[in-house]
Write a protein that holds these residues in place. Sequence first.
Motif, PDB file in Angstrom:
ATOM      1  N   HIS A 141       0.826  -1.200   0.000  1.00 58.91           N
ATOM      2  CA  HIS A 141       0.000   0.000   0.000  1.00 58.91           C
ATOM      3  C   HIS A 141       0.872   1.266   0.000  1.00 58.91           C
ATOM      4  O   HIS A 141       1.851   1.351   0.735  1.00 58.91           O
TER       5      HIS A 141
ATOM      6  N   THR B  69       0.364   2.303 -10.287  1.00 59.42           N
ATOM      7  CA  THR B  69       0.421   0.998  -9.614  1.00 59.42           C
ATOM      8  C   THR B  69       0.795  -0.106 -10.609  1.00 59.42           C
ATOM      9  O   THR B  69       1.464  -1.068 -10.250  1.00 59.42           O
TER      10      THR B  69
ATOM     11  N   TYR C 262       4.607   0.048 -10.962  1.00 55.93           N
ATOM     12  CA  TYR C 262       5.271  -0.505  -9.789  1.00 55.93           C
ATOM     13  C   TYR C 262       5.124  -2.027  -9.769  1.00 55.93           C
ATOM     14  O   TYR C 262       6.099  -2.761  -9.535  1.00 55.93           O
TER      15      TYR C 262
ATOM     16  N   VAL D 106      -0.978  -4.291  -5.405  1.00 58.35           N
ATOM     17  CA  VAL D 106      -0.353  -2.976  -5.240  1.00 58.35           C
ATOM     18  C   VAL D 106      -1.475  -1.943  -5.284  1.00 58.35           C
ATOM     19  O   VAL D 106      -2.256  -1.900  -6.239  1.00 58.35           O
TER      20      VAL D 106
ATOM     21  N   ALA E  23      -2.600   2.248  -4.369  1.00 58.36           N
ATOM     22  CA  ALA E  23      -2.136   3.596  -4.024  1.00 58.36           C
ATOM     23  C   ALA E  23      -3.335   4.505  -3.784  1.00 58.36           C
ATOM     24  O   ALA E  23      -4.380   4.356  -4.406  1.00 58.36           O
TER      25      ALA E  23
ATOM     26  N   GLN F 126      -2.341   8.471  -7.802  1.00 62.00           N
ATOM     27  CA  GLN F 126      -1.277   8.205  -8.778  1.00 62.00           C
ATOM     28  C   GLN F 126      -0.900   9.516  -9.472  1.00 62.00           C
ATOM     29  O   GLN F 126      -1.761  10.318  -9.822  1.00 62.00           O
TER      30      GLN F 126
ATOM     31  N   ILE G  42      -5.533   0.261  -8.262  1.00 63.35           N
ATOM     32  CA  ILE G  42      -5.053  -1.015  -7.747  1.00 63.35           C
ATOM     33  C   ILE G  42      -4.579  -1.921  -8.883  1.00 63.35           C
ATOM     34  O   ILE G  42      -5.152  -1.916  -9.980  1.00 63.35           O
ATOM     35  N   SER G  43      -3.504  -2.666  -8.632  1.00 63.13           N
ATOM     36  CA  SER G  43      -2.986  -3.619  -9.624  1.00 63.13           C
ATOM     37  C   SER G  43      -2.771  -4.960  -8.947  1.00 63.13           C
ATOM     38  O   SER G  43      -2.265  -5.018  -7.826  1.00 63.13           O
TER      39      SER G  43
END
Length: 242
Positions: free
Chosen positions: A7, A14, A17, A31, A33, A36, A56-57
């Motif tokens: 997080h 995401t 990353y 992942v 956030a 972004q 979210i990923s």
Amino acid sequence: LGTDIRHFMELESTNDYAKTIARDAHEGTVVVAEAQKKGRGRKGFDWVSPQGGVWISIILKPSIVPANASRLTLVGGLAVVDSLKSIGLNPSLKWPNDVLVNGKKICGILTEMEAEIDRVEYIVLGLGINLNFNTDTLPEEIRDGSTTISDELGTYVDRLDFVRSLLYNLEQYYIHFKTQPFEELMERWIDSSDTIGRNVRIVTPSKMVDGRAIGITLSGGLLLQKHDGSTEEIMSGRCIYI
Ligand code: BTN
């Protein structure tokens, strides 16, 4: 999914990353956030990602051939639809990667993969859901075509509850995806879609095709019946309702 959750208050993206850690990460690593700075949409477009949204990923490692990777975009859409329904909204799916509420975009999906010729190494399933912020804060170009959950409901929704519901639904669909033939999920997608049966224009960098959307193919493509009666499978492109 989600036994490993990374997080962040803020990330560039995401998906970006997730791609840097995907090779060594467990399947199902998430992942997420709060905001972004450089959210990415399809075809290199920016994805505006303010505080209040769900960015979210999810890292997935299914044993599939690269040609079937687009199926995961449909799987992601199904999970988002169920979570939106559970908070009282009436969503629909627009091929290939949008979830709409009242005809406006509330979620976009960006599926990216690393693959060899015959084997997917990992897939990053990126979901961007407009949750708790006002549509008026979005740039003018996208304001009219977009909406948010809080605007539709007239109230904020608990962000953690929503993410929990999303990951639960995604896991159910993903298990189904890995263990059952894809036809059933295709049918489900079609049931929740407002693309099928419509006259559409598909725009790709190289061409433009008009026709009636008559189905989804096993690879996650759109089946188009053209005006001359012939059919064509479209694997990607921008879909405009005409
Ligand atoms: C689109 O409709 O063009 C797809 C938008 C996908 C946005 C999500 S937000 C989380 C993940 N990280 C990104 O940079 N993009 C996806």
